[in-house]
Design a protein around this motif. Sequence first.
Motif, mmCIF file in Angstrom:
data_model
loop_
_atom_site.group_PDB
_atom_site.id
_atom_site.type_symbol
_atom_site.label_atom_id
_atom_site.label_comp_id
_atom_site.label_asym_id
_atom_site.label_seq_id
_atom_site.Cartn_x
_atom_site.Cartn_y
_atom_site.Cartn_z
ATOM 1 N N VAL A 67 84.687 46.321 10.836
ATOM 2 C CA VAL A 67 85.324 47.048 11.620
ATOM 3 C C VAL A 67 85.609 46.419 12.847
ATOM 4 O O VAL A 67 84.979 45.502 13.582
ATOM 5 C CB VAL A 67 84.477 48.547 12.337
ATOM 6 C CG1 VAL A 67 85.662 49.236 13.261
ATOM 7 C CG2 VAL A 67 84.274 49.170 11.118
ATOM 8 N N GLU A 68 87.142 46.301 12.773
ATOM 9 C CA GLU A 68 87.855 45.369 14.123
ATOM 10 C C GLU A 68 88.589 46.554 14.689
ATOM 11 O O GLU A 68 88.974 47.425 14.312
ATOM 12 C CB GLU A 68 88.691 44.389 13.456
ATOM 13 C CG GLU A 68 88.015 43.311 12.706
ATOM 14 C CD GLU A 68 87.471 42.227 13.633
ATOM 15 O OE1 GLU A 68 87.817 42.198 14.777
ATOM 16 O OE2 GLU A 68 86.382 41.601 13.394
ATOM 17 N N LYS A 69 88.524 46.202 16.014
ATOM 18 C CA LYS A 69 89.348 47.453 16.962
ATOM 19 C C LYS A 69 90.445 46.761 17.762
ATOM 20 O O LYS A 69 90.354 45.706 18.348
ATOM 21 C CB LYS A 69 88.422 48.016 17.971
ATOM 22 C CG LYS A 69 87.540 48.888 17.266
ATOM 23 C CD LYS A 69 86.557 49.671 17.982
ATOM 24 C CE LYS A 69 85.778 50.395 17.519
ATOM 25 N NZ LYS A 69 85.146 51.648 18.394
ATOM 26 N N ALA A 70 91.520 47.604 17.899
ATOM 27 C CA ALA A 70 92.864 46.943 18.472
ATOM 28 C C ALA A 70 93.363 48.128 19.319
ATOM 29 O O ALA A 70 93.485 49.324 18.812
ATOM 30 C CB ALA A 70 93.838 46.263 17.484
ATOM 31 N N GLN A 71 93.808 47.743 20.502
ATOM 32 C CA GLN A 71 94.404 48.436 21.447
ATOM 33 C C GLN A 71 95.759 48.906 21.153
ATOM 34 O O GLN A 71 96.623 47.336 20.805
ATOM 35 C CB GLN A 71 94.239 48.183 22.775
ATOM 36 C CG GLN A 71 94.762 49.147 23.959
ATOM 37 C CD GLN A 71 94.500 48.632 25.301
ATOM 38 O OE1 GLN A 71 93.985 47.487 25.677
ATOM 39 N NE2 GLN A 71 94.761 49.616 26.200
ATOM 40 N N GLN A 72 96.664 49.759 21.180
ATOM 41 C CA GLN A 72 97.955 49.603 21.149
ATOM 42 C C GLN A 72 98.511 49.642 22.527
ATOM 43 O O GLN A 72 98.237 50.440 23.288
ATOM 44 C CB GLN A 72 98.515 51.216 20.535
ATOM 45 C CG GLN A 72 99.884 51.269 20.159
ATOM 46 C CD GLN A 72 100.433 52.345 19.519
ATOM 47 O OE1 GLN A 72 100.706 53.462 20.251
ATOM 48 N NE2 GLN A 72 100.354 52.577 18.211
#
Length: 126
Positions: free
Chosen positions: A53-58
């Motif tokens: 899992v990788e997380k990114a902020q919009q």
Amino acid sequence: MAKKQLYTLEYPVRCSPQILYEFLATPSGLGEWFADKVDERDGVFSFSWNGSVEKAQQLEHEQDKYVRYRWLTAPKDEYFEFRIEKTEITNQTILVIKDFAEKGEIKDQTQLWEYQVKELFHRLGS
């Protein structure tokens, strides 16, 4: 570590900006082509690939125009962006992807985007 540089890729797309935007800015749309599974909570998108899992902020978005994300593990000034443009003469929809990579990795990253975009076009029927 070498500083990453911004590079831009452009792809003509046979669909409306409205439909394309849904595939670029929503968890269900991104889950169709970008990752195995996508969830979103409070503007943070969780992208899953093969159990990782990788997380990114919009960071920013404008309906039917563009959406910009930043990986939470990336430096503050790095992002990846999907921009939707229309050509003046033919009125064709163009998907513009902006991303950061180290100079020696741009070719590999471009090939990865090519694969992803091919999957997007398949889902769009384009």
